[in-house]
Motif scaffolding. Structure first.
Motif, PDB file in Angstrom:
ATOM      1  N   ARG A   1      -9.481  -2.318  -4.569  1.00 29.20           N
ATOM      2  CA  ARG A   1     -10.230  -1.263  -3.879  1.00 29.20           C
ATOM      3  C   ARG A   1     -11.720  -1.349  -4.194  1.00 29.20           C
ATOM      4  NH1 ARG A   1      -5.341   1.634  -4.234  1.00 29.20           N
ATOM      5  NH2 ARG A   1      -5.631   2.232  -6.415  1.00 29.20           N
TER       6      ARG A   1
ATOM      7  N   GLY B   1       0.291   7.207  10.699  1.00 27.46           N
ATOM      8  CA  GLY B   1       0.184   7.175   9.248  1.00 27.46           C
ATOM      9  C   GLY B   1       1.535   6.928   8.601  1.00 27.46           C
TER      10      GLY B   1
ATOM     11  N   ARG C   1       0.826  -1.199   0.000  1.00 31.06           N
ATOM     12  CA  ARG C   1       0.000   0.000   0.000  1.00 31.06           C
ATOM     13  C   ARG C   1       0.868   1.260   0.000  1.00 31.06           C
ATOM     14  NH1 ARG C   1      -3.139  -1.525   5.364  1.00 31.06           N
ATOM     15  NH2 ARG C   1      -1.049  -2.309   5.781  1.00 31.06           N
TER      16      ARG C   1
ATOM     17  N   VAL D   1     -12.115  -0.216  17.522  1.00 28.77           N
ATOM     18  CA  VAL D   1     -12.334   0.020  16.092  1.00 28.77           C
ATOM     19  C   VAL D   1     -13.503  -0.834  15.630  1.00 28.77           C
ATOM     20  CG1 VAL D   1     -11.347  -0.138  13.777  1.00 28.77           C
ATOM     21  CG2 VAL D   1      -9.897   0.523  15.700  1.00 28.77           C
TER      22      VAL D   1
ATOM     23  N   ASN E   1      -0.303   4.253   1.171  1.00 26.39           N
ATOM     24  CA  ASN E   1      -0.629   4.895   2.450  1.00 26.39           C
ATOM     25  C   ASN E   1      -1.368   3.901   3.332  1.00 26.39           C
ATOM     26  OD1 ASN E   1      -0.937   7.219   0.214  1.00 26.39           O
ATOM     27  ND2 ASN E   1      -0.161   8.115   2.092  1.00 26.39           N
ATOM     28  N   TRP E   2      -1.037   3.891   4.615  1.00 24.23           N
ATOM     29  CA  TRP E   2      -1.762   3.033   5.551  1.00 24.23           C
ATOM     30  C   TRP E   2      -1.524   3.518   6.977  1.00 24.23           C
ATOM     31  CZ3 TRP E   2       3.191   2.098   4.237  1.00 24.23           C
ATOM     32  CH2 TRP E   2       4.048   1.503   5.167  1.00 24.23           C
ATOM     33  N   GLN E   3      -2.377   3.012   7.865  1.00 25.96           N
ATOM     34  CA  GLN E   3      -2.286   3.317   9.293  1.00 25.96           C
ATOM     35  C   GLN E   3      -1.801   2.080  10.032  1.00 25.96           C
ATOM     36  OE1 GLN E   3      -3.298   6.107  11.324  1.00 25.96           O
ATOM     37  NE2 GLN E   3      -3.400   7.356   9.473  1.00 25.96           N
TER      38      GLN E   3
ATOM     39  N   GLU F   1     -15.125   0.496  10.210  1.00 26.87           N
ATOM     40  CA  GLU F   1     -13.883   1.262  10.100  1.00 26.87           C
ATOM     41  C   GLU F   1     -12.764   0.405   9.556  1.00 26.87           C
ATOM     42  OE1 GLU F   1     -14.035   4.561  13.660  1.00 26.87           O
ATOM     43  OE2 GLU F   1     -13.896   2.458  14.243  1.00 26.87           O
TER      44      GLU F   1
ATOM     45  N   LEU G   1     -13.168  -0.030   5.788  1.00 25.74           N
ATOM     46  CA  LEU G   1     -12.896   1.169   5.018  1.00 25.74           C
ATOM     47  C   LEU G   1     -11.434   1.576   5.049  1.00 25.74           C
ATOM     48  CD1 LEU G   1     -16.008   3.312   5.979  1.00 25.74           C
ATOM     49  CD2 LEU G   1     -15.592   2.125   3.821  1.00 25.74           C
ATOM     50  N   SER G   2     -10.698   1.116   6.058  1.00 23.05           N
ATOM     51  CA  SER G   2      -9.311   1.564   6.218  1.00 23.05           C
ATOM     52  C   SER G   2      -8.315   0.623   5.584  1.00 23.05           C
ATOM     53  CB  SER G   2      -8.972   1.741   7.698  1.00 23.05           C
ATOM     54  OG  SER G   2      -8.994   0.490   8.367  1.00 23.05           O
ATOM     55  N   HIS G   3      -8.705  -0.601   5.238  1.00 21.92           N
ATOM     56  CA  HIS G   3      -7.754  -1.585   4.695  1.00 21.92           C
ATOM     57  C   HIS G   3      -7.926  -1.708   3.184  1.00 21.92           C
ATOM     58  CE1 HIS G   3      -6.969  -2.518   8.825  1.00 21.92           C
ATOM     59  NE2 HIS G   3      -6.134  -3.491   8.506  1.00 21.92           N
TER      60      HIS G   3
END
Length: 416
Positions: free
Chosen positions: A231, A162, A153, A407, A155-157, A411, A414-416
């Motif tokens: 995605r 971040g 990825r 979490v 961008n990721w958390q 969430e 939507l975040s992965h």
């Protein structure tokens, strides 16, 4: 900012500028290798005009005698650029199992702790199109599906921090040329010549495919297309859950008929997401085991996998933690229990969080009136003082306490 039209450096500078919008407090993960050193110099070049405040960190994995000296050398380079630098040393004993995977997990854990301590907006990682192409080839060797072939990825958390890989569309050779033009010497990690590692085998295979026109840049482009498809599937999975699913009391519920009507791939993805959310294990189950669970559920049969229980209750499929997976879990009331439950209430010394269990549930006289499945209550968090039950907020015995899942599944989707 004028980056110099036609400049050899312009594509790299534009890529970095596009990755970070406006002024920011940036962290840079820097080893002695060419990729991260180039990223460091690019950031230092752009920082004054972009309003970036830079910090750098080097993770010393302490796996080679030279690593400490190499980390110190990176510190000297950072000092020359006016960038504050810190060495993060991995404290480990004997390492069993997959060395590279454990080192990667340790690296990102150390970087996340460092970034949170400095309140950084983002941490930049120097991975390139070459790394992306190698990851793709490694996925092919495992007969990976779409998720395994969609690459790293951008961008990721992770652990509340971040991360960004701004150079995923740049070739390693471009970054090395950038350093040569500035007279910067990088350090080649000897592990890059060790055929014992799958990534090095992939790197050599990639070199052999150049005559076919298969390069890091062309493979990275293909990976980007696969990531777009991924995605789309993730968005469809999130939409399906939002329409048919329900999250409550730390468990998941979906109508069996609704589940059956979903496309098989969406069913598989929902099962995988449920396991990721509930189990939160470091290693996901193999795809074949996920498919086995999906097949059992399609037949209306209960299933368990990775510490999660899939059980039919009336017309619904209920997914919760497996009792034996949480039986021995215990922590302070201020800590995260089972990696996802946060307790709020009158914290005090001597109190701990454990699963409610059958004994605790027996002390909650009115739990049946809540109409929450017994299996769900048994694995819910409770406050204990030794063997005395102090509170069980999910089971209706709050005593001033609240239990919240950190979490939501939505969430996560939507975040992965």
């Amino acid at each position: 900012m004028n980056l110099g039209q036609g400049s050899e450096d312009a594509p790299l500078l534009f890529a970095l500028q596009a990755a970070v919008a406006g002024p920011a407090r940036l962290g840079i993960a820097v080893s002695g290798g060419s990729d991260s050193l180039a990223l460091l110099h690019l950031c230092a070049e752009l920082a004054p005009a972009m309003g970036w405040e830079l910090r750098a960190a080097t993770v010393d994995h302490a796996l080679r005698p030279e690593s400490a000296a190499e980390a110190a050398r990176v510190g000297e380079i950072c000092a020359g650029l006016g960038v504050a630098h810190r060495v993060l040393r991995w404290q480990h004993g004997a390492i069993a199992g997959n060395l590279q995977d454990q080192a990667r997990r340790a690296r990102y854990g150390l970087l996340a702790d460092w970034a949170r301590g400095l309140a950084l907006d983002q941490v930049l990682i120097g991975h390139t199109a070459d790394d992306q192409a190698e990851t793709f080839l490694m996925g092919l060797s495992r007969s990976a599906g779409l998720d395994g072939l969609s690459g790293m990825r951008r961008n990721w958390q992770e652990a509340g921090v971040g991360f960004c890989r701004p150079m995923l569309r740049a070739a390693r050779a471009q970054l090395q040329d950038y350093l040569r033009r500035r007279g910067v010497v990088w350090i080649d990690d000897p592990s890059n010549d060790n055929d014992r590692f799958a990534r090095i085998k992939a790197r050599r295979a990639l070199s052999a495919m150049a005559d076919l026109g298969i390069t890091p840049l062309t493979l990275a482009e293909s990976v980007a297309h696969l990531a777009e498809a991924q995605r789309g599937l993730k968005a469809a999975t999130a939409a399906a859950w939002a329409r048919y699913g329900q999250e409550a009391h730390g468990a998941l519920r979906i109508g069996w008929e609704d589940f059956q009507q979903l496309d098989p791939e969406l069913r598989r993805r929902l099962v995988q997401a449920a396991i990721d959310w509930l189990g939160n294990d470091a290693y996901a189950p193999r795809g074949s085991k996920i498919l086995s669970v999906v097949e059992r559920l399609a037949q209306g049969r209960d299933a368990t996998l990775a510490g999660c229980r899939f059980r039919f209750s009336k017309e619904d499929l209920v997914i919760c933690r497996e009792a034996r997976a949480v039986k021995a879990l215990e922590c302070a009331t201020t800590d995260l229990w089972d990696k996802r439950w946060q307790m709020a209430g009158p914290h005090a010394a001597g109190l701990t969080i454990r699963a409610l269990g059958a004994e605790g549930l027996a002390a909650c006289k009115d739990w049946r009136a809540l109409q929450i499945p017994r299996d769900v209550l048994l694995v819910s968090p409770a406050i204990w003082r030794d063997t005395a039950l102090i509170a069980a907020p999910v089971a209706g015995f709050s005593a001033g306490w609240q239990a919240n899942v950190r979490v939501s599944l939505n969430e996560l989707l939507l975040s992965h």
